[in-house]
Structure formats: C-alpha cells, structure tokens
Scaffold this active site. Structure first.
Site, mmCIF file in Angstrom:
data_model
loop_
_atom_site.group_PDB
_atom_site.id
_atom_site.type_symbol
_atom_site.label_atom_id
_atom_site.label_comp_id
_atom_site.label_asym_id
_atom_site.label_seq_id
_atom_site.Cartn_x
_atom_site.Cartn_y
_atom_site.Cartn_z
ATOM 1 C CG ASP A 294 -2.084 -1.020 1.173
ATOM 2 O OD1 ASP A 294 -2.169 -1.672 0.018
ATOM 3 O OD2 ASP A 294 -2.665 -1.115 2.087
ATOM 4 C CB SER B 174 -0.346 -5.343 -4.290
ATOM 5 O OG SER B 174 -1.264 -5.693 -4.973
ATOM 6 C CG HIS C 6 -2.414 -2.051 -4.411
ATOM 7 N ND1 HIS C 6 -1.892 -1.810 -3.196
ATOM 8 C CD2 HIS C 6 -3.136 -3.171 -4.401
ATOM 9 C CE1 HIS C 6 -2.483 -2.611 -2.167
ATOM 10 N NE2 HIS C 6 -3.427 -3.568 -3.233
ATOM 11 C CG ASN D 194 3.186 -21.765 -11.939
ATOM 12 O OD1 ASN D 194 3.933 -20.378 -12.118
ATOM 13 N ND2 ASN D 194 2.638 -22.286 -13.282
#
Length: 438
Positions: free
Chosen positions: A196, A217, A222, A290
């Site tokens: 954030d 992120s 974001h 993965n």
C-alpha cells in the site's frame, strides 16, 4: 519481422490510440451521480498500447519484458533484485516462505517460531505466517498513524521471536528504520509489506528498501497496476535465488522459460539422491509453487512505473486537501504522517471519537448515499475475525486501538482518479453531515 509487418504493427497501435480517444469519458463530475471511488487504476492510451503490443508479439509467458520490469523496479526501490509474481498476496507468501527455506541453514525459520506483526491490518500480511506453521505475535497500532511503533515491537520480542512482518498502513510508513535496527540488534528478519506504500519515503529513502525482503502489489487498487501482479524485492542474492525458485515450481534451474543450459552444466549436476547428470531443468531444491506472472502484465506495469512520481504527487495532494478541509470538524480523529516520512497515501483514514452522537454505520451510509465510496480499515482487529478463531497466536499488550479501528474507523479515497472538485465535494458532504448535529 518484415518491413510490411512492421508497418502493419504501427497501424494497429495507432488505431488503438484512436480507439482510446473515441471511448474516453468526458470527465465531467456530477455531484451525487459520479462515484467518488476509494481506489482504481488510472490508465491511458499508452497503457492500452503497451498491452496490445505485448499481445501482438505473443508474449504470453514471463520473458524479456518481465526482466526489464524487474530491473527497473529494483532500481526504483534501490535494491539489488526484484521478482515479479502473480499478486501481492503471493509476494507475501513467497517472502515469508523464503525465510523457512533449508537453503538458509540454521538461520531458517521453523514451525513454532514467532513472527511479530500488527493486529489491525490485511489478512494476507498475516496468513503466510500461519501457512508456514509459524506463530503470529500481534501488537497494537497508534491511532494517529495507524501503524505500530518501535516500542510495541520491542516489547513483543521473546525467546522464540525470529522475524517481524509489518505493513505500511494506507501508504503511511511505520518507523521502519528504527524497526530495522531492532531486527538487526536481535538477529531477526524484517519483511516490509509495501503493497500500500509504493512511492513512500522514510527519512528520504524509499519504503521497501529497509527490510530483508519487501513486497508490492499491482492490483488495480494500488499505486501502479498490472491488472493482477506483485513483486518481491531484496538485497540478498541468497534470498533472491530462494524466492525465484519458490515462485517457479521450486526448481533449482535458473534458465529463463524456453532457455536451455544457460549454466553450460545442464547434465553435469549431482544433487540429492538423483543419478549423476540428471537434467537440471527438472531438479527441485524447494517445495515451491507456480506464482509467476506474464509479459502482458509486465508490459502494463512497466508503463505504469514511469508514472509513479505523477501518481504519488496526486495522492499527496488529494490527502492534503482532505486533511485541511476536514480540520476542525467535530468528532473526527484525523490521520497524521509518521514523523520523518513522506507517504504516498493509499487512503485517508477517519476515526470517530467515542463521544460522537452518531455511529460509523450512520456516517458511512450517508456518504455512500452521496456516491462517496468508503472502506473499513481492512480486517480491523484480526484476532476478532472468524478465520483466526482457534489459531495459535500470541498478543502482547492491549489491542485497544485495534478494537477502536474495528468499531469506529473507515477510509476514503485519494487515488489519482479523484479530482480537486471531487475532494471538495467530499469535504462539503462531511460538513453537511456535521451540520445536522449542531
């Protein structure tokens, strides 16, 4: 690529730009009609072009653009390595899981080890602690900054403490330099959840550059977006290798997708109990996942990264305008930046005082009726969430402020899609609500 195909490609991209102009909204703000969102992606024609260009080249897996983004992102934070992932939550999982890797030898975290974290936050900061058999140690936050403090962290350090995993709340840095000093003093790992706070500074240094590992992120809410995506960054080359392996199925090989024998020893390794010369591309040194991303996402993220400074300035200006406009409004506790910090704000937090003649529910419903979106301060006090009932954790000190956050706090948006006119409308709406109780 032939000359003809190059010309066709350029025509396609110009058509994409034309298309973007044709469908662009007029940008008119209609109070009470146009929603004032808490967050959202701010996209341009060039973002659309970046995605189409990657699609035209059929870059459907991680490749050259992913590597370009990782290098650029590492430079932005002033760290050595960055690994793109499919989400910020996956980045958190990789960062904490890396600390449990046998590759770290005696320094690896083991089940039952304790990790200090914050009670008032988002679940995916804490979930990887539990998912790795570790024990969260919850501490409280300050109601001015919504972050924990070094003294609370220090009080939580016990004989089984091995790491600190803390997020910069709503873009406001916690006192990360002091916490990093505490970690070094006690031989602890520090993971910064920077999801954030991309673009924030603490004492002039970018957040995400203080910890052993940090995460980002790129979800549309974001600071920059790849649609979905995240990143793990670090200075340690050992941790970089572990994170990359964990992200890529746990394999020991470091060849890029579609690449063979970059080390010129593909059939020359002897690892584990495998026979001599077993194909290194199918040798696994970690119990991995993965969690890779694609070049399409990297192309968008790379274009967005070039606008981070612009986005950060807009977030700061919207936050400043809200803070000044709401100053003096009764029954509201307004947020403050952590000392020595320049936040790249994710949102603007509001907490009602205990003597307010109305509830958070009443105020939130009023704002929502005016098309002003609101959000809780994530999960509030995580200890009170049903997901953590019966889980093993420890609490140090009272979680008084975390309970206040649960019961009386919420936040509103400051993202770059919000205009000054929208901010003024939000301020006027708060003051209209207050006027009902004068």
């Amino acid at each position: 690529m032939t000359e003809e195909s190059t010309e066709t490609r350029q025509r396609v991209l110009e058509l994409v730009r034309d298309y973007d102009k044709q469908i662009a909204p007029d940008g008119t703000f209609r109070p009470g009609v146009t929603p004032v969102l808490t967050s959202g992606a701010v996209l341009t024609a060039e973002d659309r072009v970046a995605l189409v260009e990657a699609a035209l080249e059929f870059r459907i897996a991680a490749g050259v653009t992913t590597r370009r983004f990782e290098r650029a992102f590492a430079r932005e934070l002033g760290v050595r390595k960055a690994h793109l992932t499919n989400s910020g939550s996956s980045a958190n999982l990789l960062a904490v899981t890396a600390l449990t890797s046998p590759s770290l030898g005696d320094d690896a975290l083991r089940p039952g080890d304790e990790v200090i974290t914050v009670a008032a936050g988002f679940p995916t900061t804490v979930n990887p602690i539990l998912q790795n058999g570790l024990v969260p140690v919850f501490v409280d936050v300050d109601l001015a900054t919504y972050n924990t403090t070094p003294d609370r962290v220090a009080a939580a350090i016990g004989p089984r403490t091995r790491a600190i995993v803390v997020a910069h709340t709503l873009g406001n840095p916690f006192a990360v330099e002091e916490v990093a000093d505490l970690a070094r003093e006690h031989g602890l790992y520090l993971v910064e959840d920077n999801c954030d706070a991309l673009g924030s500074l603490h004492r002039g240094k970018p957040t995400g550059g203080f910890g052993d590992l940090s995460t980002a992120s790129f979800y549309p809410a974001h600071h920059i977006t790849a649609g979905e995506g995240g990143c793990v960054t670090m200075n340690s080359l050992v941790l970089a290798q572990v994170v990359e392996s964990l992200r890529d199925w746990g394999r020991d090989c470091w060849c890029e997708p579609g690449e063979d024998d970059a080390c010129h020893r593909r059939f020359g390794f002897r690892l584990g109990d495998l026979p001599p010369g077993y194909d290194h591309k199918y040798t696994f040194s970690q119990v991995g996942y993965n969690l890779k991303s694609t070049d399409l996402q990297a192309a968008l993220a790379l274009n967005q990264l070039g606008r981070l400074g612009e986005f950060t300035a807009a977030r700061r200006e919207n936050w400043r305008r809200l803070r000044e406009g709401l100053d003096g409004v009764p029954w509201l506790l307004l947020p403050s930046a952590t000392p020595d910090s320049e936040p790249s704000w994710f949102g603007f937090a509001v907490t009602l005082t205990a003597d307010a003649p109305f509830s958070r529910h009443d105020l939130v419903r009023f704002l929502e009726s005016r098309r002003i979106a609101t959000r809780m301060l994530f999960a509030g006090n995580l200890v009170r969430q049903p997901a953590y009932s019966g889980r093993s954790f420890r609490v140090v000190g009272e979680l008084t402020n975390s309970d206040v956050v649960t019961e009386r706090s919420f936040w509103i948006g400051v993202y770059p899609g919000i205009t000054a006119e929208m901010v003024d409308y939000v301020v006027a709406s708060f003051r209209d609500w207050w006027a009902r109780f004068r």
